[in-house]
Design a protein around this motif. Sequence first.
Motif, PDB file in Angstrom:
ATOM      1  N   ARG A  70      16.104  43.734  41.477  1.00  0.00           N
ATOM      2  CA  ARG A  70      17.416  43.072  41.538  1.00  0.00           C
ATOM      3  C   ARG A  70      17.492  41.888  40.568  1.00  0.00           C
ATOM      4  NH1 ARG A  70      21.727  44.043  40.901  1.00  0.00           N
ATOM      5  NH2 ARG A  70      21.916  45.393  42.702  1.00  0.00           N
ATOM      6  N   ALA A  71      16.378  41.176  40.424  1.00  0.00           N
ATOM      7  CA  ALA A  71      16.387  39.986  39.562  1.00  0.00           C
ATOM      8  C   ALA A  71      16.769  40.355  38.126  1.00  0.00           C
ATOM      9  CB  ALA A  71      15.031  39.295  39.602  1.00  0.00           C
ATOM     10  N   GLU A  90      19.654  45.925  56.648  1.00  0.00           N
ATOM     11  CA  GLU A  90      19.954  44.512  56.393  1.00  0.00           C
ATOM     12  C   GLU A  90      18.870  43.877  55.529  1.00  0.00           C
ATOM     13  OE1 GLU A  90      21.130  42.440  59.929  1.00  0.00           O
ATOM     14  OE2 GLU A  90      22.554  41.412  58.611  1.00  0.00           O
ATOM     15  N   LEU A  93      19.389  45.075  51.976  1.00  0.00           N
ATOM     16  CA  LEU A  93      20.560  44.437  51.367  1.00  0.00           C
ATOM     17  C   LEU A  93      20.255  42.982  51.010  1.00  0.00           C
ATOM     18  CD1 LEU A  93      23.319  45.932  53.685  1.00  0.00           C
ATOM     19  CD2 LEU A  93      23.040  46.403  51.249  1.00  0.00           C
ATOM     20  N   SER A  94      19.534  42.300  51.910  1.00  0.00           N
ATOM     21  CA  SER A  94      19.170  40.902  51.630  1.00  0.00           C
ATOM     22  C   SER A  94      18.239  40.802  50.433  1.00  0.00           C
ATOM     23  CB  SER A  94      18.492  40.270  52.848  1.00  0.00           C
ATOM     24  OG  SER A  94      19.381  40.256  53.922  1.00  0.00           O
ATOM     25  N   ALA A  95      17.444  41.851  50.218  1.00  0.00           N
ATOM     26  CA  ALA A  95      16.504  41.853  49.091  1.00  0.00           C
ATOM     27  C   ALA A  95      17.217  42.185  47.784  1.00  0.00           C
ATOM     28  CB  ALA A  95      15.378  42.848  49.344  1.00  0.00           C
ATOM     29  N   GLY A  96      18.443  42.755  47.858  1.00  0.00           N
ATOM     30  CA  GLY A  96      19.171  42.999  46.620  1.00  0.00           C
ATOM     31  C   GLY A  96      19.773  44.380  46.466  1.00  0.00           C
ATOM     32  N   ALA A  97      19.700  45.224  47.496  1.00  0.00           N
ATOM     33  CA  ALA A  97      20.378  46.522  47.431  1.00  0.00           C
ATOM     34  C   ALA A  97      21.880  46.320  47.583  1.00  0.00           C
ATOM     35  CB  ALA A  97      19.870  47.444  48.531  1.00  0.00           C
ATOM     36  N   ASP A  98      22.679  47.224  46.989  1.00  0.00           N
ATOM     37  CA  ASP A  98      24.126  47.216  47.195  1.00  0.00           C
ATOM     38  C   ASP A  98      24.561  48.336  48.119  1.00  0.00           C
ATOM     39  OD1 ASP A  98      24.822  45.117  45.179  1.00  0.00           O
ATOM     40  OD2 ASP A  98      23.856  46.565  43.864  1.00  0.00           O
ATOM     41  N   LYS A  99      23.798  49.425  48.124  1.00  0.00           N
ATOM     42  CA  LYS A  99      24.121  50.573  48.972  1.00  0.00           C
ATOM     43  C   LYS A  99      22.828  51.047  49.634  1.00  0.00           C
ATOM     44  CE  LYS A  99      26.311  52.869  45.445  1.00  0.00           C
ATOM     45  NZ  LYS A  99      27.028  54.026  44.849  1.00  0.00           N
ATOM     46  N   PHE A 120      28.363  47.474  57.500  1.00  0.00           N
ATOM     47  CA  PHE A 120      28.357  47.157  56.057  1.00  0.00           C
ATOM     48  C   PHE A 120      29.481  47.842  55.283  1.00  0.00           C
ATOM     49  CE2 PHE A 120      23.840  47.317  57.523  1.00  0.00           C
ATOM     50  CZ  PHE A 120      23.652  45.948  57.598  1.00  0.00           C
TER      51      PHE A 120
ATOM     52  N   THR B  11      28.366  40.316  55.637  1.00  0.00           N
ATOM     53  CA  THR B  11      27.267  41.081  55.062  1.00  0.00           C
ATOM     54  C   THR B  11      27.573  41.542  53.643  1.00  0.00           C
ATOM     55  OG1 THR B  11      28.225  42.888  56.292  1.00  0.00           O
ATOM     56  CG2 THR B  11      26.283  41.876  57.199  1.00  0.00           C
ATOM     57  N   ALA B  15      22.734  38.937  47.568  1.00  0.00           N
ATOM     58  CA  ALA B  15      21.563  38.895  46.689  1.00  0.00           C
ATOM     59  C   ALA B  15      21.924  39.333  45.276  1.00  0.00           C
ATOM     60  CB  ALA B  15      20.453  39.775  47.253  1.00  0.00           C
ATOM     61  N   ARG B  23      20.492  34.771  36.534  1.00  0.00           N
ATOM     62  CA  ARG B  23      20.326  35.244  35.153  1.00  0.00           C
ATOM     63  C   ARG B  23      21.119  34.374  34.171  1.00  0.00           C
ATOM     64  NH1 ARG B  23      20.435  40.401  37.694  1.00  0.00           N
ATOM     65  NH2 ARG B  23      22.666  40.608  37.322  1.00  0.00           N
TER      66      ARG B  23
END
Lengths: 250, 202
Positions: A70-71, A90, A93-99, A120, B11, B15, B23
């Motif tokens: 994600r970064a 969850e 998603l918090s780590a950077g997923a969108d779906k 979601f 929700t 992130a 960035r």
Amino acid sequence: MLLPRIIPCLDVKDGRVVKGVRFQGLRDAGDPVELASAYAEQGADELVILDVSATPEGRGHALDVVRAVRAVLPLPLTVGGGVRVVADAEALLSAGADKIATNTAAVARPQLLDELAGRFGCQCTVLALDAASNGNGWQVVVRSGRDRTGRDALAWAAEAVTRGAGEILLTSWDRDGTGAGYDLELLAAMRRAVPVPIIASGGAAGPKHMAEALQAGADAVLAATIFHDGHTTVADLKAELAGLGVEVRR
Amino acid sequence: MSEVVLIRTGTANLASVAAAFHRAGCGVRVTTSADDAATAARLVLPGVGAFGAVAEVIDTLGLRAPLADRIRAGRPTLAICLGLQLLAGGSEESPGAAGLGVIGATATALADGVRRPQLGWNRVAAGAGCRLLSDGSAYFANSFKLDAVPDGWHGALTDHGGEFVAAVERGAVLACQFHPELSGAWGQSLVERWLAAAGEAV
């Protein structure tokens, strides 16, 4: 107009990208962050990460992978593998997923789809469906292809959409990793069965296969082996698709 | 280092939004506080979820007046996806639920017969007078939309079963139906132009 999506897929096991044939014989295919960066630079439209780890330790690595990817990734990121309850989604998603994609767990407990969509939204809820031909149709296979459920793939997809799935990631078990082309009959049948976007997966060896899948009704085409093995880049592939008359984002 | 404040209304994909600002070399702070919504130099209202549910969260947290006031006053604000629709008075998605009412419009459903939700990349055409928005391709994830650029705003359009609003801008206020944080290099440059405009306005 809505443009077709070209989606590299990273199958990740214990923090590394792997690839097999018909879900078996996994071999190392690289570092997920390096591959994600390269694919984004080349013009990928989205990225899918499927965690194929078999252990809780491996699952922990998957969250780190999602964070690190994600970064560097300015693209939509779909993550699946091991999502059994809302809290799993969850965390991703918090780590950077969108779906979030669910497969085996949704077959075992379809209510999971209602829960994910309710929490979601349907745009975040992807049904990953692995389908194997049984002669006169397709049945759902689960547990990375080890179990044939006997359940009709089209009926299951339709049920999943009524429960809140906003997209179908449709993998042909028969074609996965073979380079024999997407299962076009399966795609056309699925197109008639559900109104939501379909991502075609399993069997792509080149742009001609992708153009065929889009023609058959797919909204997006996913591939892994052809990108990881360096057979082609996303940029080259999009140029060839444009040459075949497919309008793509470039 | 400059900082943006992200409102957590539930929700949303926070992130991903935060990563785009990192960035761009910008710090990110996540908040649910009405004071922050009123005073933040640069505020982001991400939006994923149902119109009515998020409108309710906005009321519960006391965010309605601070958000509406800062947008009317032209203070640097970026609204994303549902965040754009929340600027309207209401939505067909949640009849009876009130939006911020900054834009005199009601969000409507995508046309029948088109793929819903719209999940994917679509062309964006920026209208005359846009300072931040440019022509390009952007990633959308929506089932509802605003139909026309409101008076007093500049905007960009897209088309999925008919034309609708891709984004609107007024000074340092930018509201996008698409996800700039997921729209590749084009989206990243838009985020950076908004940050620059926000810097001028602070």
